[in-house]
Design a protein around this motif. Structure first.
Motif, short mmCIF file in Angstrom:
data_model
loop_
_atom_site.label_atom_id
_atom_site.label_comp_id
_atom_site.label_asym_id
_atom_site.label_seq_id
_atom_site.Cartn_x
_atom_site.Cartn_y
_atom_site.Cartn_z
N GLY A 20 3.75 -6.27 12.35
CA GLY A 20 2.93 -6.41 11.41
C GLY A 20 1.91 -7.46 11.39
O GLY A 20 1.66 -7.88 12.36
N GLY A 21 1.13 -7.69 10.12
CA GLY A 21 0.18 -8.71 10.36
C GLY A 21 -0.22 -8.96 8.85
O GLY A 21 0.01 -8.27 7.98
N VAL A 187 -1.09 3.40 8.77
CA VAL A 187 -0.41 3.14 9.83
C VAL A 187 -0.62 1.74 10.47
O VAL A 187 -1.78 1.18 10.45
CB VAL A 187 -0.78 4.22 10.76
CG1 VAL A 187 0.10 4.04 12.12
CG2 VAL A 187 -0.68 5.45 10.33
N LEU A 188 0.20 1.01 10.59
CA LEU A 188 -0.07 -0.28 11.54
C LEU A 188 -0.62 -0.07 12.82
O LEU A 188 -0.13 0.61 13.64
CB LEU A 188 1.20 -1.00 11.69
CG LEU A 188 2.04 -1.57 10.69
CD1 LEU A 188 3.23 -2.46 11.37
CD2 LEU A 188 1.12 -2.66 9.75
N PHE A 243 2.97 2.37 6.27
CA PHE A 243 3.11 1.45 4.99
C PHE A 243 3.26 2.65 3.96
O PHE A 243 2.20 3.17 4.07
CB PHE A 243 1.95 0.45 4.95
CG PHE A 243 2.53 -1.04 4.98
CD1 PHE A 243 3.10 -1.60 4.06
CD2 PHE A 243 2.25 -1.74 5.98
CE1 PHE A 243 3.73 -2.88 4.00
CE2 PHE A 243 2.60 -3.18 6.35
CZ PHE A 243 3.34 -3.77 5.07
N TYR A 244 4.30 2.31 3.09
CA TYR A 244 4.39 3.23 2.01
C TYR A 244 4.15 2.55 0.78
O TYR A 244 4.85 1.42 0.70
CB TYR A 244 5.53 4.04 2.02
CG TYR A 244 5.61 4.87 3.19
CD1 TYR A 244 5.44 6.24 3.23
CD2 TYR A 244 6.17 4.42 4.44
CE1 TYR A 244 5.49 7.13 4.32
CE2 TYR A 244 6.28 5.07 5.64
CZ TYR A 244 5.94 6.45 5.51
OH TYR A 244 5.86 7.26 6.63
N ILE A 245 3.32 2.96 -0.28
CA ILE A 245 3.11 2.20 -1.36
C ILE A 245 3.41 3.30 -2.58
O ILE A 245 2.87 4.27 -2.46
CB ILE A 245 1.66 1.56 -1.69
CG1 ILE A 245 1.44 0.42 -0.63
CG2 ILE A 245 1.39 0.81 -3.00
CD1 ILE A 245 0.79 0.66 0.75
N ALA A 246 4.36 2.96 -3.48
CA ALA A 246 4.78 3.91 -4.40
C ALA A 246 5.18 3.10 -5.63
O ALA A 246 5.73 2.19 -5.82
CB ALA A 246 6.04 4.79 -4.00
N ARG A 247 4.96 3.98 -6.88
CA ARG A 247 5.16 3.54 -8.19
C ARG A 247 6.50 4.27 -8.72
O ARG A 247 6.70 5.48 -8.53
CB ARG A 247 3.85 3.90 -9.04
CG ARG A 247 4.02 3.49 -10.47
CD ARG A 247 2.76 3.95 -11.18
NE ARG A 247 2.29 5.13 -10.90
CZ ARG A 247 2.89 6.22 -11.59
NH1 ARG A 247 3.52 6.14 -12.55
NH2 ARG A 247 2.35 7.38 -11.40
N LYS A 248 7.25 3.19 -9.47
CA LYS A 248 8.54 3.74 -9.86
C LYS A 248 7.90 4.67 -11.16
O LYS A 248 7.19 4.39 -11.86
CB LYS A 248 9.20 2.73 -10.43
CG LYS A 248 10.68 3.45 -11.22
CD LYS A 248 11.35 1.85 -11.72
CE LYS A 248 12.64 2.44 -12.40
NZ LYS A 248 13.69 1.63 -12.57
#
Ligand code: SAH
Length: 251
Positions: A20-21, A187-188, A243-248
């Motif tokens: 990561g970073g 993607v990292l 990395f996944y970013i999602a909204r409930k």
């Protein structure tokens, strides 16, 4: 020292316990599209010694609960927190992410870098859904295939290590089927694996072995890390952390 205790000893002196970073944590934060000024309630699951926790605390107006199974990592996180003047923003909780003691609909963001695999991606996102406020954000990094076909050596390795390894489209499908709307993915880069994670690991081998008198268990840990590093270097075009970013949303 043996087994898990020894593994914790190997990793506790490090700034991070997985690839990561700081730039990537901030990129994911941008994609989560949350206010940097409004008060936010966040939990960072499998925080280790706090790489992502500290970055989030520095850039947000947030109350962050940092959760990990191992108190040794949390002690280190608290030292870093105190020396960076972030005492008021971060509290720690020694707990498994399987048995979180939180109430429903509490968090604006649930964050977890390189850790959800410990309970499995699908099971993890199912468990976490209830703790997010409606519209809250889930931000995770998870081992992900970058290509549709892979050489059998690496395919076999990851299937044995983590049977849920999959492509981004599969992970997003699982998110969508379980009450989340994907809002971002990236993607990292290799730097996150080599410069930020594996190079520091390699630089600790000698001291670790000598501190433990070259014991069989310490040698086993070093050998297993060496094998993992070699596999990454050989097959890095086929996998990384996504990395996944999602909204409930509604289920
Ligand atoms: N997020 C950190 C650490 C990643 S390594 C970083 O990116 O540097 C995975 C972390 O998950 C380790 O700190 C490990 O102790 C923790 N962990 C493993 N199983 C866990 C569980 N069931 N509940 C909470 N934390 C767990």
């Amino acid at each position: 020292m043996q087994g898990l205790e020894l593994l914790v000893d190997f990793h506790v002196g490090a700034e991070r316990q997985g690839p990561g970073g700081e730039a990537e944590t901030l990129k994911a934060l941008d994609l989560a599209n949350v206010s940097r000024e409004s008060p936010l309630k966040i939990v960072d699951l499998g925080c280790g010694t706090g790489a992502s926790t500290l970055t989030l605390a520095k850039h947000l107006n947030a109350q962050i609960t940092a959760v990990d199974l191992f108190p040794e990592f949390l002690d280190q996180l608290m030292k870093r927190r105190d020396s960076q003047g972030l005492v008021d923003q971060i509290s720690t909780l020694k707990c498994s992410m399987e048995t979180l003691p939180f109430e429903k609909d509490q968090f604006d963001i649930i964050w977890s870098e390189g850790a959800i695999y410990n309970i499995g991606f699908k099971r993890g996102i199912e468990l976490l859904w209830g703790f997010l406020k409606p519209g809250g954000k889930l931000v995770l990094s998870e081992i992900t295939w970058l290509t549709n076909k892979r050489p059998s050596e690496i395919e076999k390795h990851w299937h044995e290590e983590y049977p849920e390894v999959g492509m981004a489209s599969e992970k997003m499908g699982i998110l969508e089927a379980n009450g989340y709307s994907p809002e971002g993915y990236f993607v990292l880069p290799e730097r996150c694996w080599l410069d930020n994670y594996y190079d520091p690991i390699e630089s600790r081998f000698e001291d670790f072995l000598s501190r433990h008198g070259n014991s069989e268990s310490a040698t086993e840990i070093v050998e297993s890390e060496r094998k993992e590093i070699a596999l990454y270097k050989k097959y890095r075009q086929y996998f990384s952390y996504g990395f996944y970013i999602a909204r409930k949303c509604q289920k």
